[in-house]
Structures are given as structure tokens and as C-alpha cells.
Design a protein around this motif. Structure first.
Motif, PDB file in Angstrom:
ATOM      1  N   GLY A  33       0.836  -1.193   0.000  1.00 26.39           N
ATOM      2  CA  GLY A  33       0.000   0.000   0.000  1.00 26.39           C
ATOM      3  C   GLY A  33       0.872   1.243   0.000  1.00 26.39           C
ATOM      4  N   PRO A  34       0.408   2.305  -0.673  1.00 23.91           N
ATOM      5  CA  PRO A  34       1.198   3.530  -0.748  1.00 23.91           C
ATOM      6  C   PRO A  34       1.311   4.204   0.629  1.00 23.91           C
ATOM      7  CG  PRO A  34      -0.956   3.802  -1.790  1.00 23.91           C
ATOM      8  CD  PRO A  34      -0.873   2.389  -1.332  1.00 23.91           C
ATOM      9  N   PRO A  35       2.168   5.166   0.777  1.00 20.47           N
ATOM     10  CA  PRO A  35       3.029   5.798  -0.216  1.00 20.47           C
ATOM     11  C   PRO A  35       4.369   5.083  -0.338  1.00 20.47           C
ATOM     12  CG  PRO A  35       3.234   7.000   1.824  1.00 20.47           C
ATOM     13  CD  PRO A  35       2.230   5.886   2.067  1.00 20.47           C
ATOM     14  N   MET A  36       5.106   5.473  -1.356  1.00 19.27           N
ATOM     15  CA  MET A  36       6.424   4.922  -1.598  1.00 19.27           C
ATOM     16  C   MET A  36       7.279   6.084  -2.119  1.00 19.27           C
ATOM     17  SD  MET A  36       7.034   1.332  -3.625  1.00 19.27           S
ATOM     18  CE  MET A  36       6.838   1.907  -5.287  1.00 19.27           C
ATOM     19  N   GLU A  37       8.478   6.255  -1.538  1.00 21.53           N
ATOM     20  CA  GLU A  37       9.304   7.403  -1.922  1.00 21.53           C
ATOM     21  C   GLU A  37      10.785   7.076  -1.821  1.00 21.53           C
ATOM     22  OE1 GLU A  37       9.957  12.027  -0.511  1.00 21.53           O
ATOM     23  OE2 GLU A  37       8.219  10.937   0.200  1.00 21.53           O
ATOM     24  N   LYS A  38      11.520   7.479  -2.852  1.00 27.67           N
ATOM     25  CA  LYS A  38      12.970   7.338  -2.942  1.00 27.67           C
ATOM     26  C   LYS A  38      13.464   5.976  -2.469  1.00 27.67           C
ATOM     27  CE  LYS A  38      14.243  12.100  -3.127  1.00 27.67           C
ATOM     28  NZ  LYS A  38      15.259  13.070  -2.871  1.00 27.67           N
ATOM     29  N   LEU A  39      13.263   4.986  -3.328  1.00 23.59           N
ATOM     30  CA  LEU A  39      13.686   3.632  -2.998  1.00 23.59           C
ATOM     31  C   LEU A  39      13.966   2.834  -4.250  1.00 23.59           C
ATOM     32  CD1 LEU A  39      10.998   1.711  -3.608  1.00 23.59           C
ATOM     33  CD2 LEU A  39      10.275   2.693  -1.474  1.00 23.59           C
ATOM     34  N   ILE A  49      11.823  -3.853  -0.779  1.00 22.78           N
ATOM     35  CA  ILE A  49      12.227  -2.463  -1.014  1.00 22.78           C
ATOM     36  C   ILE A  49      13.507  -2.126  -0.258  1.00 22.78           C
ATOM     37  CG2 ILE A  49       9.873  -1.670  -1.462  1.00 22.78           C
ATOM     38  CD1 ILE A  49       9.926  -0.438   1.413  1.00 22.78           C
ATOM     39  N   LEU A  50      14.250  -1.192  -0.838  1.00 23.48           N
ATOM     40  CA  LEU A  50      15.451  -0.656  -0.218  1.00 23.48           C
ATOM     41  C   LEU A  50      15.255   0.856  -0.104  1.00 23.48           C
ATOM     42  CD1 LEU A  50      18.418  -1.004   0.749  1.00 23.48           C
ATOM     43  CD2 LEU A  50      19.102  -0.641  -1.630  1.00 23.48           C
ATOM     44  N   PRO A  51      14.820   1.343   1.074  1.00 22.92           N
ATOM     45  CA  PRO A  51      14.603   2.782   1.241  1.00 22.92           C
ATOM     46  C   PRO A  51      15.927   3.543   1.140  1.00 22.92           C
ATOM     47  CG  PRO A  51      13.554   1.536   3.010  1.00 22.92           C
ATOM     48  CD  PRO A  51      14.447   0.600   2.264  1.00 22.92           C
ATOM     49  N   LEU A  52      15.912   4.610   0.359  1.00 18.17           N
ATOM     50  CA  LEU A  52      17.101   5.446   0.169  1.00 18.17           C
ATOM     51  C   LEU A  52      16.687   6.919   0.205  1.00 18.17           C
ATOM     52  CD1 LEU A  52      18.543   3.342  -2.773  1.00 18.17           C
ATOM     53  CD2 LEU A  52      19.535   3.497  -0.503  1.00 18.17           C
ATOM     54  N   PHE A  53      16.133   7.346   1.336  1.00 12.09           N
ATOM     55  CA  PHE A  53      15.542   8.675   1.464  1.00 12.09           C
ATOM     56  C   PHE A  53      16.515   9.805   1.143  1.00 12.09           C
ATOM     57  CE2 PHE A  53      13.153   6.011   4.540  1.00 12.09           C
ATOM     58  CZ  PHE A  53      11.970   5.972   3.828  1.00 12.09           C
ATOM     59  N   LEU A 103      12.559 -10.986 -10.591  1.00 14.41           N
ATOM     60  CA  LEU A 103      11.967 -10.842 -11.916  1.00 14.41           C
ATOM     61  C   LEU A 103      12.226  -9.462 -12.493  1.00 14.41           C
ATOM     62  CD1 LEU A 103       8.437 -12.409 -11.331  1.00 14.41           C
ATOM     63  CD2 LEU A 103      10.471 -13.504 -12.280  1.00 14.41           C
ATOM     64  N   TYR A 104      12.276  -8.463 -11.606  1.00 11.68           N
ATOM     65  CA  TYR A 104      12.360  -7.082 -12.064  1.00 11.68           C
ATOM     66  C   TYR A 104      12.950  -6.225 -10.956  1.00 11.68           C
ATOM     67  CZ  TYR A 104      10.747  -2.657 -14.135  1.00 11.68           C
ATOM     68  OH  TYR A 104      10.686  -1.407 -14.686  1.00 11.68           O
ATOM     69  N   VAL A 105      13.729  -5.217 -11.333  1.00 12.58           N
ATOM     70  CA  VAL A 105      14.278  -4.264 -10.374  1.00 12.58           C
ATOM     71  C   VAL A 105      14.113  -2.868 -10.969  1.00 12.58           C
ATOM     72  CG1 VAL A 105      16.631  -4.524 -11.262  1.00 12.58           C
ATOM     73  CG2 VAL A 105      16.291  -3.628  -8.975  1.00 12.58           C
ATOM     74  N   SER A 106      13.729  -1.927 -10.119  1.00 10.46           N
ATOM     75  CA  SER A 106      13.576  -0.546 -10.563  1.00 10.46           C
ATOM     76  C   SER A 106      13.656   0.363  -9.350  1.00 10.46           C
ATOM     77  CB  SER A 106      12.246  -0.361 -11.306  1.00 10.46           C
ATOM     78  OG  SER A 106      12.220   0.912 -11.930  1.00 10.46           O
ATOM     79  N   ASP A 107      13.483   1.655  -9.599  1.00  6.88           N
ATOM     80  CA  ASP A 107      13.457   2.605  -8.493  1.00  6.88           C
ATOM     81  C   ASP A 107      12.206   3.450  -8.604  1.00  6.88           C
ATOM     82  OD1 ASP A 107      14.260   4.150 -10.695  1.00  6.88           O
ATOM     83  OD2 ASP A 107      15.418   5.507  -9.434  1.00  6.88           O
ATOM     84  N   CYS A 108      11.901   4.122  -7.516  1.00  9.23           N
ATOM     85  CA  CYS A 108      10.711   4.958  -7.464  1.00  9.23           C
ATOM     86  C   CYS A 108      11.086   6.245  -6.752  1.00  9.23           C
ATOM     87  CB  CYS A 108       9.596   4.231  -6.726  1.00  9.23           C
ATOM     88  SG  CYS A 108       8.108   5.237  -6.528  1.00  9.23           S
ATOM     89  N   ASP A 109      10.761   7.363  -7.373  1.00 10.15           N
ATOM     90  CA  ASP A 109      11.018   8.653  -6.737  1.00 10.15           C
ATOM     91  C   ASP A 109       9.899   8.966  -5.751  1.00 10.15           C
ATOM     92  OD1 ASP A 109      12.720  10.849  -6.435  1.00 10.15           O
ATOM     93  OD2 ASP A 109      11.452  12.086  -7.742  1.00 10.15           O
ATOM     94  N   LYS A 110       8.646   8.782  -6.179  1.00 14.00           N
ATOM     95  CA  LYS A 110       7.508   8.994  -5.285  1.00 14.00           C
ATOM     96  C   LYS A 110       6.232   8.501  -5.964  1.00 14.00           C
ATOM     97  CE  LYS A 110       5.029  12.581  -2.776  1.00 14.00           C
ATOM     98  NZ  LYS A 110       5.172  12.427  -1.380  1.00 14.00           N
TER      99      LYS A 110
END
Length: 165
Positions: free
Chosen positions: A20-26, A78-82, A41-48
Motif C-alpha cells: 500500500g502507498p506511499p512509496m518514496e525514494k527507494l 524495497i530498499l529505502p534510500l531517502f 523478476l524485475y528491479v527498478s526505483d521509485c522517486d515517489k
């Protein structure tokens, strides 16, 4: 619970439908569960994002389901990277993609270039049979014996013996 990928400690994995959201810088991983094992299967990043449908509407969602067998087999870590920069997150992504080659990232995997340079000899002498192990310069035949040839380096003077072919 956590999972270690390379030297990074990811939180999870949790079933993707429990996210569930939110998700930021990870950096995030989409995993498929196969008994007691998780496959990336997949790797990516998310700004927000604040969208609940972030993963379901993702362009690679179909690929994830195809490789996992069903939506119920999909997991998220997830790997949080605030405090990280975009470049830092991209570097982590590239390391993971190069090492694990996730099937739903195959088009995104960067081509690795060797971290060495092949040095060419400045000397183009046809008599030079091989390179000096000491300095890398060409070696010239100095004395031809019955079963071997003695070579001497044109640069440092080192001599070496090679058996005749």
C-alpha cells in the motif's frame, strides 16, 4: 523480515497484493516465490508514488505474472534510500541488473565494458614473436639453438627462451 541482495539489505519480501502507498525514494524488487526460494523478476526505483495501482498498472506487470505463474506468486522487497540521489539509486539498479539479469529487465541491462585496456606494441617488427613479460615491449630472437630460441627484450634487455614449434 529482510532479504540481502548483493551488499544491500532489502525490507520484505511481502506479497505484492499486500502493498500500500506511499512509496518514496527507494529501489524495489519484484520477486517470484518458488517454494522456499525467491527469484528476482524485475528491479527498478521509485522517486515517489501515492497510487495504490502503481504495480498493477506497471508496463512490466504482464511479464511478472508470466514468469511467476500467477499474481499470488509475486512479492515485493524495497530498499529505502531517502537521502540518496537519483544517480546513487541508478548505480544500485545497474549492479543488481548486471549480477542477476532479471528476465523482465533484459532490455534495461547495461552493457558492461572491461575495466582494462589492451595495449598495442609500438614496435611493428616482424621478428618480434612475443611480448616481454617485464615491460611489455617486443622481444627479438637473439640466438637460434637446435630445439629453442633465445629472445631478448628490445627495451629492458630481459632474455627468455622458447621452444621451437
Amino acid at each position: 523480515m529482510s532479504i540481502q541482495i548483493l551488499q544491500y539489505e532489502f525490507l520484505g519480501p511481502i506479497p505484492l497484493d499486500e502493498w500500500g502507498p506511499p512509496m518514496e525514494k527507494l529501489v524495489y524488487l519484484i520477486l517470484s516465490r518458488d517454494k522456499d526460494k525467491f527469484n528476482i523478476l524485475y528491479v527498478s526505483d521509485c522517486d515517489k508514488t501515492d497510487e495504490k495501482s502503481f504495480f498493477v498498472q506497471h508496463s512490466s506487470f504482464k511479464c511478472w505474472v508470466e514468469h511467476s505463474g500467477s499474481e499470488k506468486s509475486l512479492y515485493l522487497a524495497i530498499l529505502p534510500l531517502f537521502d540518496s540521489s537519483d544517480i546513487h539509486r541508478k548505480n544500485i539498479l545497474n549492479k543488481i541488473m548486471i549480477h542477476y539479469k532479471p528476465p523482465c529487465n533484459l532490455d534495461d541491462i547495461p552493457q558492461t565494458k572491461p575495466d582494462y585496456v589492451v595495449r598495442t606494441s609500438k614496435e611493428k617488427n616482424s621478428e618480434s614473436k612475443f611480448m616481454c613479460p617485464c615491460c611489455g615491449s617486443g622481444m627479438k630472437p637473439e640466438q637460434i639453438l637446435e630445439k629453442s630460441i633465445i629472445f631478448r627484450c628490445v627495451n629492458c634487455g630481459l632474455s627468455d627462451t622458447k621452444l621451437n614449434d
